[in-house]
Design a protein around this motif. Structure first.
Motif, short mmCIF file in Angstrom:
data_model
loop_
_atom_site.label_atom_id
_atom_site.label_comp_id
_atom_site.label_asym_id
_atom_site.label_seq_id
_atom_site.Cartn_x
_atom_site.Cartn_y
_atom_site.Cartn_z
N SER A 77 -15.41 -6.03 -0.08
CA SER A 77 -16.45 -6.08 -1.11
C SER A 77 -17.32 -4.83 -1.08
O SER A 77 -17.66 -4.27 -2.12
N LYS A 78 -17.67 -4.37 0.13
CA LYS A 78 -18.46 -3.13 0.26
C LYS A 78 -17.70 -1.93 -0.26
O LYS A 78 -18.25 -1.06 -0.94
N LEU A 79 -16.40 -1.85 0.08
CA LEU A 79 -15.59 -0.73 -0.39
C LEU A 79 -15.51 -0.71 -1.90
O LEU A 79 -15.55 0.34 -2.54
N SER A 80 -15.42 -1.89 -2.51
CA SER A 80 -15.32 -1.98 -3.97
C SER A 80 -16.58 -1.48 -4.64
O SER A 80 -16.53 -0.71 -5.60
N SER A 81 -17.74 -1.90 -4.14
CA SER A 81 -19.01 -1.52 -4.77
C SER A 81 -19.41 -0.08 -4.47
O SER A 81 -20.01 0.59 -5.30
#
Length: 482
Positions: free
Chosen positions: A81-85
């Motif tokens: 999720s962090k990588l996506s955002s």
């Protein structure tokens, strides 16, 4: 009319010198800044999108490798999720039977391109299942634009019947706000860079040109004959070296000027004395002793002696001039230093027989040297003349020639008053008069030792003098043994 005249006067006063170092250094800094800014603008206008696309592809591949590496970790979903955002990526993970493991916006608002990405996931899944490669990548055109989106798919788990697939979607174009921010920033960077280049160019051009202008003003003073002045170099090695060289030149010119004045004064004195003597004795012969053979011959002998003295002085001056101007060249040959010395000593037979001088010569071997024989004979003759003048009450001169360390050492020793240690380095100068009873005899020109120095320096050999007050002096020089 007056205003135009004032403006013209101000222009002439502050008119820039377009050929000056100051102006050109400033101009080079400005040109460098302009070229640099032009390159930056050119890269942004023509290559920003291409560069952005290449970087996004590399970043997407790196993210896919990172997700694959950490698949199965405890905090896997949070990390994805962090990588996506953080990386402006749409990441979708599902199994082969359609069960979703992760998708952005699953707990909130979904991205605007969600439906497009869902449609492309089916195509990617088909491509990946049919391909033998571990991953596939497609470029998806963005409707209504000239841009593309990178669609990437790979396996996180290839267990048959329970495959887990990773899908990544990355826009290969910067968003409009990013471009606007970068261009606005570049405008400020351009203005600041040109301002800094202008100020730095003015500062450095003045810092470089100021010492050169000072050197130029000082050089003009030197050209007017104000010798002995010193040049200041500033802050840079090259300019400091230039200033040091010009200072050295100035000091040497001052020495040369003083020597020239001394030479003229001494030569004028030395010429006036014998000329006065010649005139006086000629008048005496005319008026008094013309009819008296004995007096006439005595007076004529004085005239002859003074004429000889004039001849020696002129000859030595000519020799000195040739040596210092470089006209006199060496003609080196191999000759016997013993035979050369003996030929010169023969001319001193009159002094030995009539005036009680004793000249002792010691040369055990017939040593051969390689040098200019005529000039070395002149050196020996001048050293002998000097020793005879100042040999002291015993009237004894020692001449020694010996071999040592592949060289021939020639020494002339007298038992005179000696020379003060502070004056040893000056005795080779023209017309130098030492303070310890070394007054030139009437038969000398005052140039003998200076001629010796110039001849031996021309041969590039060692020479010098050892002297002790009240004991005497030994003049010596060395020649290469042939």
């Amino acid at each position: 009319m007056k205003l135009n005249s004032k403006l013209g006067g101000l222009w002439m006063k502050y008119k820039p010198d377009f050929q000056s170092l100051k102006f050109k250094l400033w101009l080079y800094f400005i040109l460098f800044a302009v070229i640099l800014m032009t390159v930056l603008w050119f890269l942004q206008i023509f290559f920003l999108n291409t560069y952005y696309e290449e970087m996004k592809i590399k970043e997407t591949n790196k993210t896919a490798q990172l997700i694959t590496m950490h698949y199965g970790d405890e905090n896997f979903i949070n990390d994805v999720s962090k990588l996506s955002s953080n990386n402006d990526l749409y990441i979708h993970i599902e199994t082969s039977d359609g069960s979703i493991i992760f998708e952005p916006g699953s707990t909130g608002i979904k991205p605007t391109s969600y439906l497009t990405y869902l449609h492309e996931i089916g195509n990617l899944k088909k491509e990946l299942m049919e391909s033998s490669a571990p991953s596939v990548a497609l470029r998806i055109p963005v409707v209504g634009t000239n841009y593309n989106t990178l669609a990437y798919a790979t396996y996180l788990d290839r267990t048959p019947g329970n495959e887990v697939m990773l899908y990544l979607f990355s826009p290969l174009y910067p968003v409009g706000s990013t471009i606007s921010i970068l261009r606005n920033q570049l405008i400020y960077v351009t203005i600041i860079s040109l301002f800094v280049a202008t100020m730095l160019g003015i500062y450095l051009s003045r810092r470089v040109s100021k010492p050169l202008s000072g050197i130029n003003r000082t050089a003009k003073e030197l050209a007017k004959g104000h010798y002995g002045i010193r040049f200041r170099g500033g802050h840079y090695s090259e300019i400091i070296n230039l200033a040091d060289t010009l200072t050295y030149t100035s000091l040497e010119l001052e020495k040369a000027s003083n020597l020239q004045k001394d030479l003229i004064a001494n030569v004028s004195h030395d010429l006036r004395t014998p000329l006065t003597m010649v005139k006086s004795y000629a008048e005496m012969i005319r008026d008094l002793s013309g009819d008296n053979p004995e007096k006439r011959n005595s007076h004529l002998q004085v005239i002859i002696d003074e004429a000889d003295r004039l001849n020696i002085l002129v000859s030595d001056m000519l020799t000195m001039s040739r040596l210092q101007s470089g006209v006199s060249k060496l003609e080196k040959t191999v000759f016997s230093i013993k035979e050369a010395t003996e030929s010169i000593l023969q001319s001193y037979g009159v002094l030995v027989e009539q005036e009680g001088y004793l000249i002792l010569f010691d040369c055990p071997d017939n040593l051969k040297v390689y040098a200019d024989e005529a000039k070395i004979k002149q050196v020996i003759s001048n050293l002998l003349n000097n020793a005879v003048k100042y040999c002291g009450t015993d009237r004894t001169v020692y001449v020694s020639v010996k071999k040592q360390s592949g060289k021939v050492r020639f020494e002339v020793t007298d038992h005179g008053m000696g020379i003060e240690p502070s004056e040893l380095e000056h005795i080779w100068e023209r017309y130098y008069k030492a303070s310890t009873n070394h007054v030139r005899a009437t038969g000398g020109s005052g140039l003998g030792l200076s001629i010796v120095k110039n001849i031996l320096s021309l041969h590039n050999v060692d020479f010098g003098v050892n002297s002790k007050l009240g004991v005497g002096s030994t003049f010596w020089f060395e020649l290469k043994l042939a």
